[in-house]
Design a protein around this motif. Structure first.
Motif, PDB file in Angstrom:
ATOM      1  N   ILE A 169      64.459  16.772 -10.511  1.00  0.00           N
ATOM      2  CA  ILE A 169      63.742  16.024  -9.480  1.00  0.00           C
ATOM      3  C   ILE A 169      62.988  14.883 -10.155  1.00  0.00           C
ATOM      4  CG2 ILE A 169      63.555  17.977  -7.892  1.00  0.00           C
ATOM      5  CD1 ILE A 169      60.690  18.358  -8.801  1.00  0.00           C
ATOM      6  N   GLU A 170      62.564  13.915  -9.351  1.00  0.00           N
ATOM      7  CA  GLU A 170      61.885  12.735  -9.892  1.00  0.00           C
ATOM      8  C   GLU A 170      60.492  12.620  -9.297  1.00  0.00           C
ATOM      9  OE1 GLU A 170      62.450   7.969  -9.537  1.00  0.00           O
ATOM     10  OE2 GLU A 170      64.109   9.079 -10.460  1.00  0.00           O
ATOM     11  N   ILE A 171      59.515  12.465 -10.187  1.00  0.00           N
ATOM     12  CA  ILE A 171      58.139  12.226  -9.775  1.00  0.00           C
ATOM     13  C   ILE A 171      57.877  10.735  -9.949  1.00  0.00           C
ATOM     14  CG2 ILE A 171      55.732  12.873 -10.092  1.00  0.00           C
ATOM     15  CD1 ILE A 171      57.715  15.172  -9.259  1.00  0.00           C
ATOM     16  N   GLY A 172      57.620  10.043  -8.849  1.00  0.00           N
ATOM     17  CA  GLY A 172      57.576   8.595  -8.856  1.00  0.00           C
ATOM     18  C   GLY A 172      56.386   8.013  -9.599  1.00  0.00           C
ATOM     19  N   GLU A 173      56.474   6.738  -9.852  1.00  0.00           N
ATOM     20  CA  GLU A 173      55.415   6.001 -10.541  1.00  0.00           C
ATOM     21  C   GLU A 173      54.079   6.204  -9.843  1.00  0.00           C
ATOM     22  OE1 GLU A 173      54.351   1.364 -11.786  1.00  0.00           O
ATOM     23  OE2 GLU A 173      56.009   1.818 -10.433  1.00  0.00           O
ATOM     24  N   GLY A 174      53.057   6.550 -10.635  1.00  0.00           N
ATOM     25  CA  GLY A 174      51.701   6.660 -10.116  1.00  0.00           C
ATOM     26  C   GLY A 174      51.458   7.817  -9.176  1.00  0.00           C
ATOM     27  N   ALA A 175      52.435   8.699  -8.983  1.00  0.00           N
ATOM     28  CA  ALA A 175      52.249   9.855  -8.096  1.00  0.00           C
ATOM     29  C   ALA A 175      51.244  10.836  -8.697  1.00  0.00           C
ATOM     30  CB  ALA A 175      53.582  10.548  -7.845  1.00  0.00           C
ATOM     31  N   ARG A 185      61.163  19.009  -4.626  1.00  0.00           N
ATOM     32  CA  ARG A 185      61.938  17.815  -4.281  1.00  0.00           C
ATOM     33  C   ARG A 185      61.256  16.587  -4.859  1.00  0.00           C
ATOM     34  NH1 ARG A 185      59.941  15.941   1.222  1.00  0.00           N
ATOM     35  NH2 ARG A 185      58.189  17.297   1.749  1.00  0.00           N
ATOM     36  N   ASP A 186      61.935  15.456  -4.779  1.00  0.00           N
ATOM     37  CA  ASP A 186      61.394  14.213  -5.316  1.00  0.00           C
ATOM     38  C   ASP A 186      60.060  13.858  -4.657  1.00  0.00           C
ATOM     39  OD1 ASP A 186      63.735  14.087  -6.745  1.00  0.00           O
ATOM     40  OD2 ASP A 186      64.594  12.412  -5.619  1.00  0.00           O
ATOM     41  N   VAL A 187      59.194  13.234  -5.452  1.00  0.00           N
ATOM     42  CA  VAL A 187      57.904  12.742  -4.951  1.00  0.00           C
ATOM     43  C   VAL A 187      57.922  11.224  -5.046  1.00  0.00           C
ATOM     44  CG1 VAL A 187      55.405  12.779  -5.269  1.00  0.00           C
ATOM     45  CG2 VAL A 187      56.744  14.867  -5.677  1.00  0.00           C
ATOM     46  N   PRO A 188      57.739  10.508  -3.934  1.00  0.00           N
ATOM     47  CA  PRO A 188      57.795   9.040  -3.975  1.00  0.00           C
ATOM     48  C   PRO A 188      56.658   8.457  -4.811  1.00  0.00           C
ATOM     49  CG  PRO A 188      58.002   9.866  -1.724  1.00  0.00           C
ATOM     50  CD  PRO A 188      57.577  11.028  -2.572  1.00  0.00           C
ATOM     51  N   PRO A 189      56.808   7.223  -5.242  1.00  0.00           N
ATOM     52  CA  PRO A 189      55.740   6.568  -6.013  1.00  0.00           C
ATOM     53  C   PRO A 189      54.423   6.545  -5.245  1.00  0.00           C
ATOM     54  CG  PRO A 189      57.763   5.289  -6.140  1.00  0.00           C
ATOM     55  CD  PRO A 189      58.002   6.361  -5.127  1.00  0.00           C
ATOM     56  N   PHE A 190      53.329   6.711  -5.980  1.00  0.00           N
ATOM     57  CA  PHE A 190      51.965   6.638  -5.444  1.00  0.00           C
ATOM     58  C   PHE A 190      51.791   7.517  -4.204  1.00  0.00           C
ATOM     59  CE2 PHE A 190      52.478   2.739  -7.906  1.00  0.00           C
ATOM     60  CZ  PHE A 190      51.381   2.845  -8.739  1.00  0.00           C
ATOM     61  N   SER A 191      52.342   8.750  -4.307  1.00  0.00           N
ATOM     62  CA  SER A 191      52.169   9.764  -3.271  1.00  0.00           C
ATOM     63  C   SER A 191      51.491  10.980  -3.874  1.00  0.00           C
ATOM     64  CB  SER A 191      53.530  10.166  -2.682  1.00  0.00           C
ATOM     65  OG  SER A 191      54.152   9.072  -2.066  1.00  0.00           O
ATOM     66  N   LEU A 192      51.003  11.866  -2.998  1.00  0.00           N
ATOM     67  CA  LEU A 192      50.372  13.118  -3.417  1.00  0.00           C
ATOM     68  C   LEU A 192      51.256  14.277  -2.993  1.00  0.00           C
ATOM     69  CD1 LEU A 192      47.909  14.828  -4.397  1.00  0.00           C
ATOM     70  CD2 LEU A 192      47.063  14.693  -2.033  1.00  0.00           C
ATOM     71  N   ALA A 193      51.528  15.201  -3.941  1.00  0.00           N
ATOM     72  CA  ALA A 193      52.242  16.441  -3.630  1.00  0.00           C
ATOM     73  C   ALA A 193      51.252  17.592  -3.759  1.00  0.00           C
ATOM     74  CB  ALA A 193      53.418  16.629  -4.576  1.00  0.00           C
ATOM     75  N   ILE A 194      51.135  18.402  -2.703  1.00  0.00           N
ATOM     76  CA  ILE A 194      50.120  19.447  -2.688  1.00  0.00           C
ATOM     77  C   ILE A 194      50.658  20.683  -1.974  1.00  0.00           C
ATOM     78  CG2 ILE A 194      49.088  18.452  -0.587  1.00  0.00           C
ATOM     79  CD1 ILE A 194      46.360  19.449  -1.643  1.00  0.00           C
ATOM     80  N   GLY A 195      50.377  21.854  -2.504  1.00  0.00           N
ATOM     81  CA  GLY A 195      50.725  23.103  -1.846  1.00  0.00           C
ATOM     82  C   GLY A 195      51.980  23.755  -2.393  1.00  0.00           C
ATOM     83  N   SER A 196      52.407  24.855  -1.717  1.00  0.00           N
ATOM     84  CA  SER A 196      53.537  25.662  -2.163  1.00  0.00           C
ATOM     85  C   SER A 196      54.368  26.122  -0.961  1.00  0.00           C
ATOM     86  CB  SER A 196      53.035  26.877  -2.938  1.00  0.00           C
ATOM     87  OG  SER A 196      54.088  27.742  -3.263  1.00  0.00           O
TER      88      SER A 196
END
Length: 213
Positions: A169-175, A185-196
């Motif tokens: 998977i890809e963790i975007g720039e500044g995420a 799954r992938d996390v877009p740039p400058f986004s927050l991924a939280i939880g399970s």
């Protein structure tokens, strides 16, 4: 091969031994603490590692052959860096962290303690990885043949402590990845991924900036 006095300085204390491969190159103004192994030979014609200037390599660290490391490199205690790994300038590999090899790590990267980095992973510049983070590279462990590939962490991303990542998977720039998140799954740039499993949310405006490492 060099011998170092026990840090307590007792005459009856055991001596600690460093093991350096015969062709190992550690450039100027570097510090290598006790019980370090640099240049583990994993195949017949493997090449000794090359380490840049101003390194600080702390006790019980192990570095394999075919590793290339830039300037201002630091480890905690007991770090392991396996073969075919390339590391840029100003990188920290924290205590008990493991890099399983065949990885590319950029410049100005901070990897904290007890981080697991599997084979075939890419970490770009200015990335922060919090303690006890676990990355994986096999979506179906030992069940079926699978092309092993770890996540790709793009420039300036921040990874919270105790987070876990599925393979490829890809963790975007500044995420930013929240502590304890399970990222599937992938996390877009400058986004927050939280939880399970992790949910993707907009990143607050004041956090939309790259890390200063």
């Amino acid at each position: 091969m060099s011998f170092f006095k026990n840090i307590l300085g007792s005459e009856n204390s055991p001596k600690f031994r460093n093991v350096l491969g015969s062709g190992t190159k550690i450039n100027g103004n570097s510090s290598v603490q006790e019980n370090v192994t640099i240049g583990v030979k994993y195949k017949l014609r493997s090449k000794s590692p090359v380490i840049g200037k101003n390194a600080v390599i702390r006790s019980n660290t192990v570095i394999y052959d075919d590793v290339c490391i830039g300037n201002d490199f630091k480890t905690g205690h007991g770090a392991v860096i396996r073969e075919k790994t390339r590391i840029g300038n100003n990188v920290l590999i924290g205590t008990n962290s493991v890099i399983e090899g065949h990885c590319d790590i950029g410049n100005n990267v901070s990897i904290q303690s007890n981080v697991y980095i599997p084979i075939n992973m890419i970490i770009e510049d200015h990335v922060f990885i919090g303690p006890c983070t676990c990355f994986t590279n096999d979506r179906y462990p030992i069940r079926i043949d699978y092309d092993l590939k770890g996540p790709t962490i793009r420039e300036g991303a921040s990874i919270g402590a105790n987070s876990t990542f599925l393979s490829d998977i890809e963790i975007g720039e500044g995420a930013m990845i929240a502590a304890g998140a399970i990222v599937t799954r992938d996390v877009p740039p400058f986004s927050l991924a939280i939880g399970s499993p992790a949910r993707i949310k907009p990143l607050s405006k004041h956090l939309k900036t790259l890390n200063k490492i």
